[in-house]
Design a protein around this motif. Structure first.
Motif, PDB file in Angstrom:
ATOM      1  N   GLU A 172     -66.510  -6.470  50.152  1.00 52.19           N
ATOM      2  CA  GLU A 172     -65.634  -7.630  49.836  1.00 52.19           C
ATOM      3  C   GLU A 172     -65.060  -8.295  51.216  1.00 52.19           C
ATOM      4  N   ASN A 175     -68.146 -10.655  51.997  1.00 56.59           N
ATOM      5  CA  ASN A 175     -67.967 -11.668  50.865  1.00 56.59           C
ATOM      6  C   ASN A 175     -67.000 -12.746  51.500  1.00 56.59           C
ATOM      7  N   HIS A 176     -65.881 -12.138  51.755  1.00 54.61           N
ATOM      8  CA  HIS A 176     -64.716 -12.944  52.205  1.00 54.61           C
ATOM      9  C   HIS A 176     -64.905 -13.970  53.409  1.00 54.61           C
TER      10      HIS A 176
END
Length: 399
Positions: A172, A175-176
């Motif tokens: 994550e 992806n952020h």
């Protein structure tokens, strides 16, 4: 005024990648590592043979009017190992976790860079250096505090991916920052390509472990073997060390660490770390896991080969290091199998392609790889514009 981007090192090798961004007399350098530099080799020789980046004003008494700031994406030697060669006080920015680790390594004498003035740059907090804006984004790599770095010059946007993976415990994070950067219309994306370095017929481990599967397999080994288990991990992968300790306890074992590992872990906030007590281990070997560094290999003589040896990305890491043959010979003499149980900190080739597609930069540079052209070919196949610079090359972007 224009911005000059110069590729100084790491274009066709794993690690040691260095790039500079210059505007007027403001110069930003990212990262600052070396792949391999024998301690006895004079700095001048390392500069002359290209081991150190071609920045003589930082490594010699050459004068310069450049205001240089160094940025370190994470604390692996191939990204920060040149700091110790600095001859002039220089500001070096890194994340808080990296700075904390650097401090304890300095206290232990593992690192020493008296001319590096360590400063912290918080994640997602833009900071100005001349007319440049620099922002760190937390990423997923096998080093706590690892970052991807964005640079803006007021017109153009550049991104240094740092080392990155997408099958680690924190996809994550990647992806952020990838989502944020996609919206920023990146002009130049410098993307690592470590895992493109290897062909299917290379003599490398083909099983792709993740940090999670390492723990699962470790637990299974502890259950299946009723003798001492010896592990050789890397002391800078704090999160894995903590996870190994937790896994061992879940399976009824206690990991004992040498003083260096224990000091680092405690300083980085790991609780209830226990140091090696050989008397206790000899008395009840099946109750313990012992961390063993190559330098203490002969501490294992007292067990007459009655132990399991797990190589977990510790030193010596692979066959390219002469010490690896010594390790293998020692284990062979004791009739102990060298079992590899490590995980890569680098993204799979298909994940690198997906990441590059998502960021969708105007131009992507492939580096930090033995075969950057192989990554470049994969990116071109999906329609991306790829640039393969040569070492020392500079290109200029007008404002």
């Amino acid at each position: 005024m224009s911005t000059q981007v110069q590729f100084l090192n790491g274009l066709n090798t794993i690690g040691g990648n260095v790039v500079s961004f210059t505007q007027g007399n403001t110069r930003l350098v990212m990262d600052f590592g070396v792949n391999f530099a024998p301690a006895e080799t004079p700095t001048g020789d390392l500069l002359a043979d290209g081991t150190l980046p071609a920045l003589p004003d930082l490594f010699t008494d050459v004068d310069s009017d450049m205001a240089t700031t160094i940025f370190v994406s994470h604390l692996h030697l191939d990204h920060m190992g040149a700091l110790k060669y600095l001859t002039k006080p220089t500001d070096v920015y890194m994340s808080q976790a990296s700075a904390d680790l650097y401090q304890v390594l300095t206290e232990l004498g593992t690192e020493s860079a008296p001319n590096a003035t360590i400063k912290v740059i918080p994640f997602e907090t833009p900071m100005m250096f001349g007319d440049f804006e620099v922002t760190f984004f937390e990423t997923d790599h096998d080093a706590r505090g690892a970052a991807a770095i964005r640079v803006r010059d007021g017109v153009h946007t550049f991104v240094h991916s740092g080392d990155v993976r997408l099958d680690g415990p924190h996809p994550e994070r990647v992806n952020h920052w990838a989502d944020i950067l996609r919206e920023a219309h990146i002009d130049l994306f410098l993307l690592e390509g470590t895992e493109f370095s290897f062909d299917a017929d290379d003599e490398t481990e083909h099983v792709r472990h993740t940090e999670m599967s390492v723990q699962q397999d470790f637990g299974q080994i502890l259950d299946e073997h009723h003798q001492l288990v010896v592990i050789n991990p890397y002391e800078r992968n704090i999160d894995r060390l903590e996870a190994l300790q937790n896994t061992a306890r879940l399976h009824g074992r206690e990991i004992l660490w040498d003083k260096q590992f224990a000091t680092i872990m405690r300083a980085m906030g790991v609780a209830d770390v226990k140091e090696i007590d050989w008397e206790a281990v000899v008395a009840e070997p099946n109750h313990y896991v012992v961390q063993n560094h190559f330098n203490q290999l002969h501490d294992l003589d007292q067990f007459d080969g009655q132990f399991v040896y797990l190589h977990m990305n510790g030193e010596p890491l692979g066959e390219y290091d002469p010490r690896f043959a010594e390790l293998q010979a020692y284990l062979d003499a004791n009739h102990v199998e060298l079992q590899r149980l490590g995980a890569s900190g680098h993204a799979k080739p298909e994940d690198l392609v997906s990441l590059a597609q998502h960021v969708n930069a105007q131009k992507t540079v492939t580096w930090h790889s033995f075969k950057p052209e192989k990554e470049a070919e994969a990116l071109r196949k999906v329609g991306l514009n790829v640039y393969l610079p040569t070492k020392g090359e500079t290109f200029e972007l007008a404002h």
